[in-house]
Design a protein around this motif. Structure first.
Motif, mmCIF file in Angstrom:
data_model
loop_
_atom_site.group_PDB
_atom_site.id
_atom_site.type_symbol
_atom_site.label_atom_id
_atom_site.label_comp_id
_atom_site.label_asym_id
_atom_site.label_seq_id
_atom_site.Cartn_x
_atom_site.Cartn_y
_atom_site.Cartn_z
ATOM 1 N N PHE A 14 0.865 -1.190 0.000
ATOM 2 C CA PHE A 14 0.000 0.000 0.000
ATOM 3 C C PHE A 14 0.888 1.222 0.000
ATOM 4 O O PHE A 14 1.910 1.264 0.688
ATOM 5 C CB PHE A 14 -0.928 0.033 1.215
ATOM 6 C CG PHE A 14 -1.817 1.252 1.230
ATOM 7 C CD1 PHE A 14 -3.036 1.236 0.570
ATOM 8 C CD2 PHE A 14 -1.417 2.417 1.860
ATOM 9 C CE1 PHE A 14 -3.846 2.360 0.547
ATOM 10 C CE2 PHE A 14 -2.217 3.548 1.840
ATOM 11 C CZ PHE A 14 -3.434 3.520 1.177
ATOM 12 N N PHE A 15 0.481 2.252 -0.774
ATOM 13 C CA PHE A 15 1.308 3.442 -0.901
ATOM 14 C C PHE A 15 0.410 4.601 -1.307
ATOM 15 O O PHE A 15 -0.161 4.608 -2.395
ATOM 16 C CB PHE A 15 2.397 3.185 -1.940
ATOM 17 C CG PHE A 15 3.242 4.375 -2.309
ATOM 18 C CD1 PHE A 15 3.417 5.443 -1.456
ATOM 19 C CD2 PHE A 15 3.914 4.407 -3.527
ATOM 20 C CE1 PHE A 15 4.203 6.522 -1.795
ATOM 21 C CE2 PHE A 15 4.708 5.483 -3.888
ATOM 22 C CZ PHE A 15 4.849 6.544 -3.021
ATOM 23 N N ALA A 16 0.260 5.584 -0.418
ATOM 24 C CA ALA A 16 -0.505 6.788 -0.705
ATOM 25 C C ALA A 16 0.381 8.002 -0.479
ATOM 26 O O ALA A 16 1.087 8.090 0.528
ATOM 27 C CB ALA A 16 -1.748 6.877 0.180
ATOM 28 N N ASP A 17 0.333 8.942 -1.429
ATOM 29 C CA ASP A 17 1.217 10.105 -1.385
ATOM 30 C C ASP A 17 0.426 11.327 -1.832
ATOM 31 O O ASP A 17 -0.067 11.388 -2.966
ATOM 32 C CB ASP A 17 2.413 9.876 -2.304
ATOM 33 C CG ASP A 17 3.447 10.987 -2.229
ATOM 34 O OD1 ASP A 17 3.204 11.993 -1.544
ATOM 35 O OD2 ASP A 17 4.509 10.840 -2.865
ATOM 36 N N ALA A 18 0.307 12.316 -0.940
ATOM 37 C CA ALA A 18 -0.456 13.523 -1.255
ATOM 38 C C ALA A 18 0.169 14.322 -2.381
ATOM 39 O O ALA A 18 -0.502 15.167 -2.992
ATOM 40 C CB ALA A 18 -0.589 14.395 -0.006
ATOM 41 N N ALA A 19 1.446 14.089 -2.679
ATOM 42 C CA ALA A 19 2.132 14.834 -3.732
ATOM 43 C C ALA A 19 2.021 14.176 -5.095
ATOM 44 O O ALA A 19 2.442 14.758 -6.092
ATOM 45 C CB ALA A 19 3.605 14.996 -3.368
ATOM 46 N N ASN A 20 1.485 12.975 -5.162
ATOM 47 C CA ASN A 20 1.441 12.224 -6.412
ATOM 48 C C ASN A 20 0.028 12.279 -7.003
ATOM 49 O O ASN A 20 -0.917 11.758 -6.408
ATOM 50 C CB ASN A 20 1.838 10.769 -6.161
ATOM 51 C CG ASN A 20 2.087 9.993 -7.441
ATOM 52 O OD1 ASN A 20 1.350 10.137 -8.406
ATOM 53 N ND2 ASN A 20 3.113 9.161 -7.428
ATOM 54 N N PRO A 21 -0.162 12.917 -8.157
ATOM 55 C CA PRO A 21 -1.509 13.063 -8.721
ATOM 56 C C PRO A 21 -2.156 11.742 -9.118
ATOM 57 O O PRO A 21 -3.362 11.687 -9.324
ATOM 58 C CB PRO A 21 -1.286 13.963 -9.942
ATOM 59 C CG PRO A 21 0.159 13.813 -10.287
ATOM 60 C CD PRO A 21 0.866 13.574 -8.984
#
Length: 256
Positions: A14-21
């Motif tokens: 799992f990988f969530a990144d606020a900077a990645n559209p």
């Protein structure tokens, strides 16, 4: 898939990144994992900031990021790692991430600002991070970092666990802060067996929350904090891998 920074990808579930559209678009309430079809939801109009290339801002009142439908991840979590970039606030103890759903079992990572409550019979922790793992109110494990004060600033925390520990820490739980493996103390240990240490039966885990402990309707605890990045690995990261992930992102948060 475009991951962005040069992080460790082996074992990433799992990988969530606020900077990645590809993971999040400003104005949306949906957060997509970059490695599978797991979906997260920003609850109650959580704010977004372009600071540090992208940050979710939680108000401490009712905001949270709920990551649900993690059935495909559960079998991979016996040996696992949880990595977060977080900017805690100045009051109370604050949930960075937690397992949630029914009241128990539960586990999660907390930050303790000065004056936050500690476990019964133990000194009140201050400026530290801790793990709580519990199967019931009388079967709990709390482990705290010790020896270093951590301030209310952008911080990378990685929690790892693996089989084969000792009676006080059966899953070899480690807490790394900014790439460094921290000294730990046991704040409370009322577990009855190794299974209690970190919820061996991961099928009991149905969702994660960021910035809250959410066990509605029994208990809801919200945190005023900022979070930019959260990832889960189905493996125990090594010291070198944890440091690699920290170095890959530290420039984004003004760290050298």
């Amino acid at each position: 898939m475009r991951f962005g920074p040069n992080i460790i990808t082996e074992g990433l579930v799992f990988f969530a990144d606020a900077a990645n559209p590809t993971s999040y678009i400003s104005g949306s309430s949906t957060v997509d994992s970059l490695v599978d079809d797991t979906i997260g939801s920003l609850i109650n109009y959580t704010d977004f900031s372009t600071d540090n290339q992208g940050t979710w801002v939680f108000d401490g009142i009712d905001d949270r990021l709920e990551i649900n439908k993690i059935t495909s991840i559960n079998p991979l979590l016996l040996n696992s790692s949880f990595n977060i970039w977080v900017h805690p606030s100045e009051t109370g103890y604050q949930w960075c991430f937690s397992k949630s759903g029914v009241y128990y079992p539960i586990y999660g990572l907390r930050y303790h600002a000065p004056g936050s409550p500690g476990p019964s019979g133990n000194p009140t922790p201050s400026k530290c991070y801790s793990i709580l793992a519990a199967k019931a109110s009388t079967r709990r494990l709390q482990i705290y970092t010790t020896g270093t004060d951590f301030n209310e600033e952008w911080t990378n925390v990685c929690v790892t666990k693996a089989d084969g520990g000792n009676a006080l820490n059966n899953y070899n739980i480690k807490i790394y802060v900014n790439g460094i493996n921290q000294n730990l103390i046991i704040g409370e240990n009322t577990s009855l067996s190794q299974d209690d240490m970190w919820l061996d039966n991961n099928l009991d885990i149905n969702m994660f929350n960021l910035a809250s402990l959410y066990r509605a309707p029994a208990h809801e605890n919200y945190t005023e904090t900022k979070i930019s990045f959260f990832s889960i690995y189905g493996k125990t990261l090594t010291d070198d891998e944890v440091l690699h992930n920290y170095n890959a992102l530290k420039g984004r948060f003004g760290l050298s």
